[in-house]
Design an enzyme around this catalytic site. Structure first.
Site, PDB file in Angstrom:
ATOM      1  N   GLU A 283      -2.573  11.580 -10.927  1.00 18.05           N
ATOM      2  CA  GLU A 283      -1.811  10.688 -10.057  1.00 18.05           C
ATOM      3  C   GLU A 283      -2.636  10.574  -8.789  1.00 18.05           C
ATOM      4  O   GLU A 283      -2.395  11.259  -7.797  1.00 18.05           O
ATOM      5  CB  GLU A 283      -0.411  11.235  -9.792  1.00 18.05           C
ATOM      6  CG  GLU A 283       0.619  10.152  -9.492  1.00 18.05           C
ATOM      7  CD  GLU A 283       0.588   9.646  -8.070  1.00 18.05           C
ATOM      8  OE1 GLU A 283      -0.487   9.186  -7.613  1.00 18.05           O
ATOM      9  OE2 GLU A 283       1.625   9.701  -7.418  1.00 18.05           O
TER      10      GLU A 283
ATOM     11  N   GLU B  20      -7.623   5.792  -3.013  1.00 20.35           N
ATOM     12  CA  GLU B  20      -7.738   7.244  -2.818  1.00 20.35           C
ATOM     13  C   GLU B  20      -8.891   7.828  -3.627  1.00 20.35           C
ATOM     14  O   GLU B  20      -8.957   9.040  -3.836  1.00 20.35           O
ATOM     15  CB  GLU B  20      -6.422   7.936  -3.191  1.00 20.35           C
ATOM     16  CG  GLU B  20      -5.290   7.625  -2.225  1.00 20.35           C
ATOM     17  CD  GLU B  20      -4.024   8.399  -2.550  1.00 20.35           C
ATOM     18  OE1 GLU B  20      -4.034   9.152  -3.543  1.00 20.35           O
ATOM     19  OE2 GLU B  20      -3.035   8.237  -1.820  1.00 20.35           O
TER      20      GLU B  20
END
Length: 678
Positions: A144, A153
């Site tokens: 995730e 990210e």
């Protein structure tokens, strides 16, 4: 152990040295994180659990042991799901040490310590082998690593490394695939968050127009995505120019590349208009068949809009084209999605690009006009708001005289131009940063005002009589706006500036704004409370340790202060009437004694008192007020914030920790205690 930490105070403009715990930064990271929001995201959690069960079953059905690599494990939730689903062992990687320590405790409390190993490293540092972190490669990859933009990210580099060094060939992955979608729209409202519009000023001599420099018009803008709760944007605020277009997909079960790439989609516009903005979101499919799907689509594109899951850790994206383009209905165009390892951006072309076309592999756009580096999206919208400009023009018209000597002290403000056009004898303005000085110089030059407005590059408190030509200031002006401000009351820095320049002010000086007031109201949020609410159990797993960790972090001083939130994105209902908490008289210098207010607010309506919302009203003149607060009187309905119909400004919110649970209702009309100090 205690340490001294230097922190800039946006209100006073000074640096304060405060005694902090040695783990102060860690606590701030945890307190402001999205961990609670993710744990409350039931749709996400259920879909991950279903996908993990299916992946483990596929591996077991092949007669293999299920060895899981969980990158970015956080609380260890996904690893515990995997073990419960039948995985033989999990290697859970978490680079953030306080989080890794918490994961060890959570895993132990839930009885999985013998099957889950927490590795406190970045995934690119993990080793495989006899003496490594993992004895062999894994065959199920669970991650995730996504943000609102999907790849912001570092998901692509992490996947790329994992497949090369940590995973078996033909491994399973949860999620299995991600797809990015885009929709081209025309929206004057959103475009006003990216480009400077002509500003119209009504004067006694007729209309004057402040035009933006050509350099600002041609600038491709900032490369950063603008992530918002797109479900709170009214469909009347934009015109749809295209269908929802699937732009590109990433198969996480195979080798992933972090290299720059481009993907094009040919389409026929649904309507004629001006292409300005690309709305974008993504979905993830947890299984190869695409039956287990978690989507970020806004309500008009959602397959089940009535069951829309609220979340704040994943929202939707607004991208701005480098320039607006006229489009004709049914005249085919190509929308191109570009991405590197961390960013996505879009361009519009008339013809399908060729792979060997150098323009196809476009370099990430970078601001070359400096405005996008100095003004965030909110500030662009604020400056472009004609109604707000008219308020300042009206107020200035009542305080300016033909012999007025004006001093303006806001950052990157057009107030000096307004004052000049409205007939002030002389206008001085100060810019505290070199970049802001250069930007305003371009604007003044484009509007032939270089010789008519005296601009200085220095901090206001360093002004000398010589800077002002020996003259005394008869009108001191501010919006107020300063680039260091995150919360509405941070602009009280103007009061400290007013005090610092007191020696340069005429005895009869007029200060605009004359005063300010801080207001508060207790509200029940429809959803925002989830980002600070304890979770307890998540899909059958005990995560109380995480709740306690967040609570301890929130007990730190700065974490108890107000948080900036654009409340037009977060519907809420008032439980109290708006209440004026403090007033600030800018006609006088800052007093020596602390300004403070302490008291109770009566709750008029039953509900869950999730937080106190705070905003500032700036009183330009007795008859003219600029507010960052409510548009209309409160009632028992969802509040309509000024920011919903005007620029999306920031409002402060103080969460009331003891009322953040989903069942913490306040019955009847009780009170809420509030303390404020400046």
């Amino acid at each position: 152990m205690k340490i001294f930490s230097g922190r800039a105070n946006p209100t006073t403009g000074s640096v304060e040295w405060l005694e902090e715990d040695e783990h102060y930064d860690y606590h701030q990271e945890i307190a402001r994180s999205s961990y609670a929001d993710m744990l409350h995201d039931k749709d996400r959690n259920i879909k991950y659990y279903q996908g993990i069960r299916a992946a483990v079953n596929r591996v077991k059905n092949r007669g293999q042991k299920a060895l899981v690599l969980d990158i970015g494990t956080g609380t260890g939730l996904l690893s515990m799901m995997a073990v419960t689903a039948g995985a033989d062992f999990c290697y859970a990687i978490e680079v953030f040490k306080p989080m890794a320590d918490a994961a060890v405790k959570i895993v132990e409390k839930n009885g999985f310590s013998d099957k889950i190993k927490i590795i406190n490293k970045h995934s690119t540092e993990v080793t495989v082998g006899k003496d490594g972190d993992m004895p062999c490669r894994a065959n199920i990859l669970i991650t995730e690593l996504f943000d609102t933009e999907l790849i912001g990210e570092g998901a692509l580099p992490s996947y790329e490394h994992a497949h090369r060094h940590l995973m078996q060939e033909h491994c399973e992955a949860v999620p299995h695939r991600a797809t990015v979608y885009a929709q081209l729209v025309e929206s004057r409202r959103m475009w006003s968050w990216n480009k400077l519009f002509p500003i119209h000023v009504q004067t006694s001599l007729g209309e004057q127009v402040i035009v933006p420099p050509l350099e600002l018009e041609r600038c491709p803008g900032a490369p950063s995505v603008y992530d918002i709760q797109l479900n709170q944007v009214s469909p009347s605020d934009f015109t749809v120019l295209s269908d929802v277009l699937p732009m590109f997909s990433v198969d996480f079960s195979k080798q992933v590349s972090s290299s720059a790439a481009c993907h094009s989609q040919r389409f026929k516009p649904l309507a004629s208009g001006r292409a300005q903005v690309v709305l974008s979101w993504w979905d993830i499919e947890m299984d190869p068949e695409g039956k287990i799907r978690c989507t970020m689509a806004p309500f008009w594109a959602h397959p089940e809009p009535e069951g829309l899951q609220w979340r704040d850790h994943w929202m939707q994206c607004v991208y701005f084209l480098s320039r607006e383009e006229p489009v004709e209905q049914d005249a085919a165009l190509c929308l191109v999605a570009h991405h590197d390892d961390y960013c996505v951006w879009y361009s519009l072309r008339r013809t399908s690009p060729e792979k060997d076309d150098p323009d196809f592999h476009q370099v990430r756009p970078v601001c070359d006009c400096q405005a996008h580096l100095l003004w965030n999206r909110l500030r662009f919208g604020e400056i472009n708001d004609q109604v707000r400009t008219d308020q300042y023009v009206q107020a200035l018209g009542t305080v300016l005289k033909p012999d007025s000597i004006c001093l303006c002290v806001s950052d990157g403000s057009l107030l000096p131009v307004l004052a000049h056009h409205l007939g002030a004898e002389q206008v001085f303005t100060v810019e505290s940063s070199a970049a802001s000085y250069r930007l305003m110089k371009k604007i003044f030059k484009t509007n032939q005002l270089e010789e008519k407005i005296n601009m200085m590059e220095k901090r206001p408190e360093l002004l000398t009589p010589a800077d002002l030509g020996g003259k005394k200031v008869s009108v001191l002006l501010a919006e107020p706006f300063f680039t260091t401000s995150l919360l509405p009351w941070h602009n009280l820095y103007f009061w400290y500036v007013r005090t610092a320049v007191d020696q340069h002010l005429a005895p009869s000086v007029v200060v605009m704004p004359q005063a300010a007031s801080l207001h508060a109201m207790v509200v029940e949020f429809r959803d925002l409370w989830r980002i600070r609410s304890p979770c307890g159990d998540c899909e059958g797993f005990d995560v109380h340790i995480m709740d306690e960790m967040i609570k301890r972090a929130l007990d730190f001083r700065e974490s108890r202060e107000a948080e900036p939130h654009p409340l037009w994105e977060y519907p809420c209902r008032s439980l109290s009437e708006p209440q004026q908490i403090l007033t600030f008289d800018f006609q006088q210098p800052v007093p020596q004694q602390l300004l403070r207010a302490e008291g109770s607010m009566e709750l008029r309506r039953p509900g869950r008192s999730h937080g106190a919302v705070l905003w500032m009203d700036y009183h330009l003149t007795p008859a003219n007020t600029v507010s960052t607060g409510l548009l209309r009187p409160v009632g028992d309905k969802v509040l309509l914030w000024r920011l919903l119909l005007e620029p999306p400004l920031q409002t402060g919110c103080v969460f009331l920790q003891h009322h953040l649970g989903p069942h913490c209702a306040t019955e009847g009309t009780t009170g809420c205690h509030l303390y404020c100090g400046v």
